[in-house]
Enzyme design. Sequence first.
Site, mmCIF file in Angstrom:
data_model
loop_
_atom_site.group_PDB
_atom_site.id
_atom_site.type_symbol
_atom_site.label_atom_id
_atom_site.label_comp_id
_atom_site.label_asym_id
_atom_site.label_seq_id
_atom_site.Cartn_x
_atom_site.Cartn_y
_atom_site.Cartn_z
ATOM 1 N N GLU A 105 34.411 38.386 65.828
ATOM 2 C CA GLU A 105 35.544 39.764 65.824
ATOM 3 C C GLU A 105 37.084 39.758 65.783
ATOM 4 O O GLU A 105 37.550 38.843 65.409
ATOM 5 C CB GLU A 105 34.810 40.091 66.790
ATOM 6 C CG GLU A 105 33.703 41.716 66.799
ATOM 7 C CD GLU A 105 34.264 42.538 66.667
ATOM 8 O OE1 GLU A 105 35.564 43.074 65.030
ATOM 9 O OE2 GLU A 105 33.150 43.305 65.365
ATOM 10 N N HIS A 106 38.089 40.951 65.217
ATOM 11 C CA HIS A 106 38.973 40.923 64.654
ATOM 12 C C HIS A 106 39.795 40.651 65.736
ATOM 13 O O HIS A 106 39.880 39.846 67.201
ATOM 14 C CB HIS A 106 39.631 42.069 64.571
ATOM 15 C CG HIS A 106 39.402 43.609 66.360
ATOM 16 N ND1 HIS A 106 40.460 42.981 67.066
ATOM 17 C CD2 HIS A 106 38.154 43.514 66.602
ATOM 18 C CE1 HIS A 106 40.208 43.386 68.270
ATOM 19 N NE2 HIS A 106 39.145 44.066 67.715
ATOM 20 N N ASP A 107 40.134 39.359 65.275
ATOM 21 C CA ASP A 107 41.749 38.497 65.508
ATOM 22 C C ASP A 107 41.430 37.552 66.580
ATOM 23 O O ASP A 107 42.563 37.196 67.460
ATOM 24 C CB ASP A 107 43.166 39.951 66.939
ATOM 25 C CG ASP A 107 42.783 41.058 66.013
ATOM 26 O OD1 ASP A 107 44.093 40.592 65.317
ATOM 27 O OD2 ASP A 107 43.072 42.069 66.561
#
Length: 206
Positions: free
Chosen positions: A140-142
């Site tokens: 997922e993001h980051d």
Amino acid sequence: MSLIVLCAGGHARVVIEALLSRGMRPIAVADAARIGEVIGGVPITESDDDVLKMPADTVELANGLGNRASRSDSGLSGRRALFDRFAGQGFKFPVIAHASAVIASDAQLGDGAQVMAGAVIQPAARIGRNALVNTRAVVEHDCIVGDHAHIAPGAVLCGGVSIGEGVHVGAGAVVLVGVKVGAGAVVAAGAVVTRDVAAGGFAGNE
Ligand SMILES: CC(C)(COP(=O)(O)OP(=O)(O)OC[C@H]1O[C@@H](n2cnc3c(N)ncnc32)[C@H](O)[C@@H]1OP(=O)(O)O)[C@@H](O)C(=O)NCCC(=O)NCCS
């Protein structure tokens, strides 16, 4: 540029499929013990030592070695050593991403990172050198995935997770938002990881 896959194990066949999905057919697989065989339609024609004798700027390489984790060992040292041996001699390992993988436009992938069929890598994620995001895994993001780490099939890293160098995250595991997994740790298949894991540690699902 011609491409050779190192090591003729099961993972090599997955790598070859990813390459074929992009219209790239490796010219050979290198594996001294199996010269003369064919895997994934590609002949095994030479040994690692034969490849090392080639000029490093005439061929690109793909790491075909997988791993088997135990509670005390991510099993990734062989895959890492293979990469380091050739990268140290100037050989290039391109990023390999199956055509069905979804990779955000601002995600960063290090040399030799591999993203297999159906995997998803979301915005601002960073995937390290020689790291493997396997079939249908989600980053997922980051998230940060360290060099030489393996996110096994179907594993999910929720947002902002940090995975250290050489970590094995087992198949179908879920690592919750913001959790940090230290270098060399092992996450069992199917585990739900709610707290940080120390370097060299183990997270199970009991
Ligand atoms: C957790 C793990 C690292 C343990 O490996 P190991 O140290 O070799 O342990 P063993 O396989 O000998 O299993 C020891 C015990 O744990 C159990 N066990 C193993 N993995 C388990 C898991 N993921 N969840 C629950 N129990 C597990 C075994 O059934 C066995 O139980 P028993 O003692 O009652 O018979 C491993 O099973 C695992 O999950 N590896 C990840 C696999 C993976 O992601 N593969 C992807 C390949 S692409």
